[in-house]
Design a protein around this motif. Structure first.
Motif, PDB file in Angstrom:
ATOM      1  N   ARG A 123       0.834  -1.213   0.000  1.00 49.28           N
ATOM      2  CA  ARG A 123       0.000   0.000   0.000  1.00 49.28           C
ATOM      3  C   ARG A 123       0.861   1.253   0.000  1.00 49.28           C
ATOM      4  N   ALA A 124       1.950   1.240   0.759  1.00 44.75           N
ATOM      5  CA  ALA A 124       2.855   2.391   0.781  1.00 44.75           C
ATOM      6  C   ALA A 124       3.478   2.603  -0.600  1.00 44.75           C
ATOM      7  N   LEU A 125       3.832   1.495  -1.248  1.00 42.94           N
ATOM      8  CA  LEU A 125       4.417   1.581  -2.588  1.00 42.94           C
ATOM      9  C   LEU A 125       3.415   2.133  -3.589  1.00 42.94           C
ATOM     10  N   GLN A 126       2.181   1.654  -3.526  1.00 42.87           N
ATOM     11  CA  GLN A 126       1.138   2.147  -4.433  1.00 42.87           C
ATOM     12  C   GLN A 126       0.823   3.623  -4.192  1.00 42.87           C
ATOM     13  N   SER A 127       0.765   4.023  -2.918  1.00 43.11           N
ATOM     14  CA  SER A 127       0.476   5.426  -2.593  1.00 43.11           C
ATOM     15  C   SER A 127       1.570   6.342  -3.114  1.00 43.11           C
ATOM     16  N   ALA A 128       2.830   5.949  -2.902  1.00 48.67           N
ATOM     17  CA  ALA A 128       3.949   6.758  -3.393  1.00 48.67           C
ATOM     18  C   ALA A 128       3.920   6.863  -4.908  1.00 48.67           C
ATOM     19  N   SER A 129       3.550   5.752  -5.562  1.00 52.67           N
ATOM     20  CA  SER A 129       3.481   5.759  -7.026  1.00 52.67           C
ATOM     21  C   SER A 129       2.402   6.721  -7.525  1.00 52.67           C
ATOM     22  N   GLU A 130       1.245   6.725  -6.856  1.00 49.95           N
ATOM     23  CA  GLU A 130       0.151   7.608  -7.261  1.00 49.95           C
ATOM     24  C   GLU A 130       0.515   9.077  -7.058  1.00 49.95           C
ATOM     25  N   VAL A 131       1.102   9.389  -5.903  1.00 47.77           N
ATOM     26  CA  VAL A 131       1.479  10.784  -5.627  1.00 47.77           C
ATOM     27  C   VAL A 131       2.574  11.228  -6.601  1.00 47.77           C
ATOM     28  N   LEU A 132       3.496  10.330  -6.924  1.00 48.09           N
ATOM     29  CA  LEU A 132       4.561  10.662  -7.878  1.00 48.09           C
ATOM     30  C   LEU A 132       3.970  10.979  -9.248  1.00 48.09           C
ATOM     31  N   ARG A 133       2.935  10.229  -9.630  1.00 49.31           N
ATOM     32  CA  ARG A 133       2.264  10.509 -10.905  1.00 49.31           C
ATOM     33  C   ARG A 133       1.610  11.894 -10.876  1.00 49.31           C
ATOM     34  N   MET A 134       1.022  12.264  -9.737  1.00 57.42           N
ATOM     35  CA  MET A 134       0.416  13.590  -9.602  1.00 57.42           C
ATOM     36  C   MET A 134       1.480  14.679  -9.701  1.00 57.42           C
ATOM     37  N   TYR A 135       2.641  14.464  -9.063  1.00 55.43           N
ATOM     38  CA  TYR A 135       3.739  15.425  -9.173  1.00 55.43           C
ATOM     39  C   TYR A 135       4.150  15.614 -10.627  1.00 55.43           C
ATOM     40  N   ASP A 136       4.219  14.510 -11.346  1.00 51.28           N
ATOM     41  CA  ASP A 136       4.638  14.580 -12.744  1.00 51.28           C
ATOM     42  C   ASP A 136       3.641  15.385 -13.571  1.00 51.28           C
ATOM     43  N   GLN A 137       2.355  15.177 -13.314  1.00 53.73           N
ATOM     44  CA  GLN A 137       1.325  15.938 -14.031  1.00 53.73           C
ATOM     45  C   GLN A 137       1.408  17.429 -13.705  1.00 53.73           C
ATOM     46  N   LEU A 138       1.641  17.767 -12.426  1.00 46.99           N
ATOM     47  CA  LEU A 138       1.780  19.167 -12.035  1.00 46.99           C
ATOM     48  C   LEU A 138       2.979  19.822 -12.711  1.00 46.99           C
ATOM     49  N   MET A 139       4.080  19.078 -12.789  1.00 49.38           N
ATOM     50  CA  MET A 139       5.276  19.626 -13.425  1.00 49.38           C
ATOM     51  C   MET A 139       5.052  19.859 -14.918  1.00 49.38           C
ATOM     52  N   GLN A 140       4.294  18.955 -15.549  1.00 49.55           N
ATOM     53  CA  GLN A 140       3.988  19.144 -16.968  1.00 49.55           C
ATOM     54  C   GLN A 140       3.134  20.397 -17.179  1.00 49.55           C
ATOM     55  N   LYS A 141       2.142  20.592 -16.296  1.00 47.95           N
ATOM     56  CA  LYS A 141       1.306  21.795 -16.399  1.00 47.95           C
ATOM     57  C   LYS A 141       2.122  23.056 -16.160  1.00 47.95           C
ATOM     58  N   ALA A 142       3.011  23.017 -15.176  1.00 53.00           N
ATOM     59  CA  ALA A 142       3.854  24.180 -14.880  1.00 53.00           C
ATOM     60  C   ALA A 142       4.768  24.503 -16.065  1.00 53.00           C
ATOM     61  N   ALA A 143       5.289  23.456 -16.683  1.00 51.26           N
ATOM     62  CA  ALA A 143       6.154  23.668 -17.835  1.00 51.26           C
ATOM     63  C   ALA A 143       5.378  24.275 -19.011  1.00 51.26           C
ATOM     64  N   ASN A 144       4.160  23.828 -19.190  1.00 51.97           N
ATOM     65  CA  ASN A 144       3.325  24.359 -20.278  1.00 51.97           C
ATOM     66  C   ASN A 144       2.992  25.846 -20.039  1.00 51.97           C
ATOM     67  N   GLU A 145       2.712  26.183 -18.774  1.00 48.55           N
ATOM     68  CA  GLU A 145       2.405  27.574 -18.440  1.00 48.55           C
ATOM     69  C   GLU A 145       3.618  28.475 -18.684  1.00 48.55           C
ATOM     70  N   VAL A 146       4.776  28.005 -18.282  1.00 47.54           N
ATOM     71  CA  VAL A 146       6.001  28.772 -18.515  1.00 47.54           C
ATOM     72  C   VAL A 146       6.227  28.970 -20.005  1.00 47.54           C
ATOM     73  N   GLY A 147       5.922  27.916 -20.780  1.00 53.95           N
ATOM     74  CA  GLY A 147       6.098  28.023 -22.233  1.00 53.95           C
ATOM     75  C   GLY A 147       5.182  29.066 -22.851  1.00 53.95           C
ATOM     76  N   ARG A 148       3.987  29.196 -22.330  1.00 52.53           N
ATOM     77  CA  ARG A 148       3.059  30.196 -22.858  1.00 52.53           C
ATOM     78  C   ARG A 148       3.508  31.601 -22.526  1.00 52.53           C
TER      79      ARG A 148
END
Length: 254
Positions: free
Chosen positions: A228-253
């Motif tokens: 469960r700890a491994l799955q939770s960390a994996s899910e939160v890491l995926r959310m971090y990755d999505q946030l970073m992609q959005k931040a990068a897109n905003e900077v690009g604009r």
């Protein structure tokens, strides 16, 4: 935010290593004399967090240490004695208290174990299956030729009918268990010869063997917790990755 990547990734790696240790424990839950392992973790790259004012930064106040990562440190073996099973087999033996049987391996040298589920090899020597011949107090393999024997409490082996002595089990203990290294199937090697000493008055139990000290229920709970700890960390890491992609897109604009 970048610190979160380090924290989550290190936690995933640590949980995966913990699962490997737990899986090995569960695989050996039925191995006589097996001693379970526990993974010990530690923090890495600790830094001191300090609170400062927004304008006047002269009044610094330390808040405490902050760790960037948690990593696997070492495996610790639990040498607690397992329960005894009464088998009724005349060549089975268990050690009550401290100590290990010494087994001579075919490649040379010795290994040490709490597994006393013995048999006879083709030449009549007392033998631990798949491992080697059992050594006596004289440092030589114990030759029996028959299973019509009895094991006395001090490790002496005598003929069942006449009481004639055939040999005595060598029981060895160690002054520093950290010098022992696991080699599989409940076997240990000693990394320092001066660390070993022979037990003068061992407590040997006849027609029994020591079970593994692994609790299948405890290991199952630990496995579920780690998964469960491994799955939770994996899910939160995926959310971090999505946030970073959005931040990068905003900077690009911009």
């Amino acid at each position: 935010m970048f610190r979160g990547f380090y924290t989550l990734t290190s936690d995933m790696l640590t949980q995966q290593r913990r699962l490997n240790v737990i899986s090995n424990n569960m695989a050996n839950a039925s191995t006589p004399g097996f001693k379970k392992d526990t993974l010990v973790t530690t923090t890495f790259d600790e830094r001191l967090a300090i609170r400062t004012g927004s304008v006047d930064k002269s009044g610094k106040a330390p808040l405490g240490d902050v760790a960037m990562m948690r990593v696997a440190d070492e495996k610790v073996t639990d040498y607690e004695q397992g329960n005894f099973d009464v088998t009724g087999r005349p060549l089975d033996a268990a050690i009550a208290g401290e100590g290990f049987f010494e087994i001579q391996v075919p490649s040379g040298g010795s290994v040490y174990t709490r597994n006393g589920s013995f048999t006879l090899d083709e030449e009549g020597y007392l033998y631990l299956q798949h491992i080697g011949r059992v050594l006596g107090t004289d440092g030589e393999p114990i030759l029996l030729k028959t299973d019509k024997v009895m094991f006395e409490r001090d490790g002496a082996i005598v003929y069942e009918e006449t009481g004639g002595r055939l040999g005595k089990l060598k029981v060895v203990n160690f002054s520093d268990y950290s010098q022992l290294e696991k080699t599989g199937e409940g076997m240990f090697t000693n990394q320092n010869g001066a660390n070993a000493y022979e037990v003068d008055l061992p407590d040997v139990r006849w027609k029994m063997f020591e079970r593994s000290n692994v609790s299948a229920m405890d290991e199952m709970v630990a496995m579920i917790t780690s998964q469960r700890a491994l799955q939770s960390a994996s899910e939160v890491l995926r959310m971090y990755d999505q946030l970073m992609q959005k931040a990068a897109n905003e900077v690009g604009r911009i």
